[in-house]
Design an enzyme around this catalytic site. Structure first.
Site, PDB file in Angstrom:
ATOM      1  N   HIS A  79     -11.027  -6.411   8.886  1.00  0.00           N
ATOM      2  CA  HIS A  79     -11.444  -6.083   7.513  1.00  0.00           C
ATOM      3  C   HIS A  79     -12.838  -5.450   7.453  1.00  0.00           C
ATOM      4  O   HIS A  79     -13.427  -5.377   6.386  1.00  0.00           O
ATOM      5  CB  HIS A  79     -11.463  -7.351   6.644  1.00  0.00           C
ATOM      6  CG  HIS A  79     -10.101  -7.773   6.175  1.00  0.00           C
ATOM      7  ND1 HIS A  79      -9.072  -8.036   7.038  1.00  0.00           N
ATOM      8  CD2 HIS A  79      -9.609  -7.966   4.922  1.00  0.00           C
ATOM      9  CE1 HIS A  79      -8.005  -8.397   6.338  1.00  0.00           C
ATOM     10  NE2 HIS A  79      -8.296  -8.353   5.056  1.00  0.00           N
ATOM     11  N   GLU A 137       0.811  -1.226   0.000  1.00  0.00           N
ATOM     12  CA  GLU A 137       0.000   0.000   0.000  1.00  0.00           C
ATOM     13  C   GLU A 137       0.839   1.268   0.000  1.00  0.00           C
ATOM     14  O   GLU A 137       0.433   2.304  -0.533  1.00  0.00           O
ATOM     15  CB  GLU A 137      -0.965   0.003   1.199  1.00  0.00           C
ATOM     16  CG  GLU A 137      -2.199  -0.875   1.014  1.00  0.00           C
ATOM     17  CD  GLU A 137      -1.918  -2.361   1.182  1.00  0.00           C
ATOM     18  OE1 GLU A 137      -0.843  -2.722   1.694  1.00  0.00           O
ATOM     19  OE2 GLU A 137      -2.786  -3.177   0.811  1.00  0.00           O
TER      20      GLU A 137
END
Lengths: 337, 326
Positions: B129, B60
């Site tokens: 998540h 990321e």
């Protein structure tokens, strides 16, 4: 290079040295705030690279950026004004020591978070590839300390996977703040880390500006010809502490002294005289000139006004956006000026 | 107008902007060959090719950092973070770089950058998540944070975000992808960033919401209507800049408000909006502003437990009744 070029390269190195010495003094007098990371001892790296890079090559570095700002072409007056937080500084006094840039000179800062600019450099190179700026190389500097952080590894990997034209330059001054390479890095030679990414790499000596010029221009040619990234580990040394607040308990005075005898300015001076490119007297004149430039920079910066209150709300966004101050919506919207 | 899902509206916005402007490109995990983990970029790779639909490593920092660098060169990257939970890995680049470079270098750097990320729980993905941490990102001046609640707004806001010269975090709620609505087909259909919108009119109570909670608020409003209570639903659409004008205008008529968000209550969107209501319309307050939000627990995997923690339509309905009847 003709004689004029040699003399101006020499003068640039002396100006960088003098500006840093004056900065230290101004810091101690409370005129420069925050952190101040001096480049003294590493001048041959920025002067060497700055003198062989081409205009289309992007330069991006970390927080030890005053030398890079000057070698990229920012007037020392503007650099000094930024250090003093003044309106005429390259970031109008909003960036400070660690955040200098001039986009028109292709100098992309000045980044203060260790290693965070490394993936950004990969992105700059991606921009050039995407826009087919085929001759452009992004030159990204970082210290040995930054090679232990994740940003470095993600950035290097991406540059190799996407074959981006980046010259990764580790300015190895042998200490990440006060922690020596041996105490912080799993490998003693930083260049070995490039091996893990199948990347061309080399360790070179960085105290002799002519040597830096020779090696870097060769590597830049290789990148322009073959594409893809290349990592150069350039061995250098900072004479001063990490920043002005550094007690320097981590290294012996003798070690600093040994390196100072290999001073990049002294080495270049001896070379110019030995090769009969310049006389001692001519170099003394350059020293005097550098002294004068530095003094004028300080005078200019001291005379430059403080940024006005309006500056506080400029450049938050490019597009006009309502702004608030202490709970009240201001009439004026923040926008470009 | 065409009836389509939120997923199609987002996909359409991306496609049209890429057709319109060569400098727009997509980079992220599985955006290309795979077609996007939520199938938003399905078919893009074949049509636009690997240079404009770039699959990245699962990294990321490289995605957001790389997109920032590309944006600085004048491109308009749309960087996709598979979920906003992964934005924490790229937090430095979002917070210390994207939100600050324009200001810190006195306007020299421009970042026409969009970061897309899905947010929200309810899909049994477990605590790591399933978060709705949108409010955290709205804390930073310099960043724009947008999160649509309807398919039409999704298209119009995403197109504006891509055309914007400022960095925009565009948050999509994954459980809204199947929601259908009428969407303008105009290729230049734009909704302004930083503008709230009244999605339903009413005079009895103001329900402030954004993203998934807009849909929940509209359902709650239907239930309230059956009880004779007309709720006005104000959709924030952008968390930064936060446009309070329609909220305050509504509150001055209704004198009562509920703020609904899917994220946690503490230091959240409801905290900010209710504080501003008290600051800007104190003389109009007839009842304390109620906040509807997620229970303050990491979201559990078990479906029943997860739904117990998430804010429901009924919570908004009951909160509205409470502020109306005291």
């Amino acid at each position: 290079m003709d004689k004029k070029d040699y003399l101006s390269l020499y003068q640039e190195m002396v100006v960088i040295r003098r500006i840093e010495e004056r900065s230290a003094e101004l810091y101690q007098r409370g005129k420069i705030g925050g952190f101040l990371h001096l480049y003294i001892g590493q001048e041959a790296v920025c002067a060497g690279i700055g003198s062989v890079r081409q205009a289309q090559d992007r330069i991006i570095t970390a927080y030890r950026d005053h030398g890079w700002a000057i070698s990229a072409g920012i007037d020392p007056k503007i650099v000094m004004a930024e250090l003093l937080g003044k309106q005429d500084g390259c970031s109008r006094g909003k960036g400070g020591s660690m955040h200098m840039a001039d986009v028109d000179l292709n100098f992309w800062g000045g980044h203060a978070i260790v290693g965070a600019h490394i993936p950004i450099a990969a992105g700059l190179a991606l921009g050039d590839v995407y826009q087919k700026n085929d001759e452009a190389v992004t030159i990204c500097m970082f210290g040995d300390g930054a090679t232990n952080i994740g940003f470095f590894h993600e950035g290097l990997n991406l540059s190799k996977v996407w074959n981006l034209p980046v010259l990764w330059v580790c300015e190895n001054n042998q200490y990440g703040m006060g922690t020596s390479v041996g105490r912080a890095s799993a490998v003693s030679e930083i260049r070995q880390k490039a091996e893990g990414y199948g990347m061309r790499n080399e360790r070179i000596e960085g105290m002799d500006v002519m040597n830096v010029r020779k090696d870097v221009s060769r590597v830049l040619d290789t990148i322009r010809k073959e594409g893809g990234p290349y990592l150069l580990e350039i061995m250098t040394y900072r004479y001063r502490g990490h920043s002005m607040g550094d007690p320097e308990r981590y290294r012996a005075k003798e070690e600093v002294k040994k390196w100072e005898e290999e001073d990049p300015i002294g080495i270049f001076r001896r070379y110019l005289v030995a090769e009969k490119i310049a006389t001692e007297a001519e170099l003394d004149t350059q020293d005097d000139e550098a002294e004068k430039i530095t003094e004028e920079a300080v005078q200019f910066a001291e005379a430059s006004p403080n940024p006005g209150k309006d500056e506080l709300f400029e450049h938050i966004y490019v597009e006009p956006t309502p702004i608030e101050y202490r709970g009240y919506k201001l009439e004026k919207e923040s926008e470009e000026n | 107008m065409a009836r389509m899902t939120m997923r199609e509206a987002i996909s359409r916005a991306l496609w049209e902007e890429m057709e319109r402007d060569e400098s727009v490109f997509i980079m992220g995990e599985e955006v290309g060959v795979w077609g996007g983990t939520y199938a938003v970029t399905k078919g893009f790779y074949d049509h636009f090719g690997p240079d404009r639909v770039k699959d990245t490593p699962i990294a990321e920092t490289a995605i957001v950092g790389g997109a920032i660098g590309a944006a600085l060169t004048g491109l308009r990257p749309v960087a996709e973070l598979m979920t906003i939970n992964f934005a924490f890995v790229a937090m430095d680049h979002i917070v210390n770089e994207a939100a600050k470079l324009h200001y810190m270098f006195a306007g020299q750097f421009k970042l026409p950058l969009v970061i897309r990320a899905t947010s929200g729980g309810g899909r049994q993905l477990g605590a790591t998540h399933s978060q709705t941490p949108d409010a955290i990102f709205a804390h930073f001046p310099g960043l724009k944070v947008v999160s649509p609640g309807t398919p039409a707004d999704a298209k119009g806001l995403l197109k504006s975000a891509i055309r914007s010269d400022d960095p925009v975090l565009f948050i999509e709620n994954a459980t809204l992808y199947q929601v259908k609505g009428e969407v303008p087909e105009d290729k230049d259909y734009l909704e302004p960033l930083g503008k709230s919108k009244v999605q339903r009119e009413g005079d009895d109570v103001t329900i402030v919401a954004y993203s998934k909670m807009v849909q929940a608020a509209l359902q709650a409003a239907d239930m309230l209507a059956e009880d004779g209570i007309e709720a006005e639903v104000v959709d924030l659409r952008s968390l930064r800049p936060l446009d309070m004008d329609p909220v305050i205008a509504s509150f001055k008529r209704t004198n009562r408000a509920v703020v609904a968000e899917e994220g946690w209550r503490s230091f959240g969107v409801g905290s900010e909006v209710s504080a501003r209501i008290y600051e800007l319309a104190f003389d109009y307050v007839d009842a304390p502003v109620k906040r509807v939000a997620q229970a303050e627990v990491p979201l559990p995997y078990n479906a029943d437990l997860e739904q117990l923690a998430l804010p429901q339509v009924e919570d908004i309905y009951l909160a509205a009744k409470e502020v109306v009847y005291g």
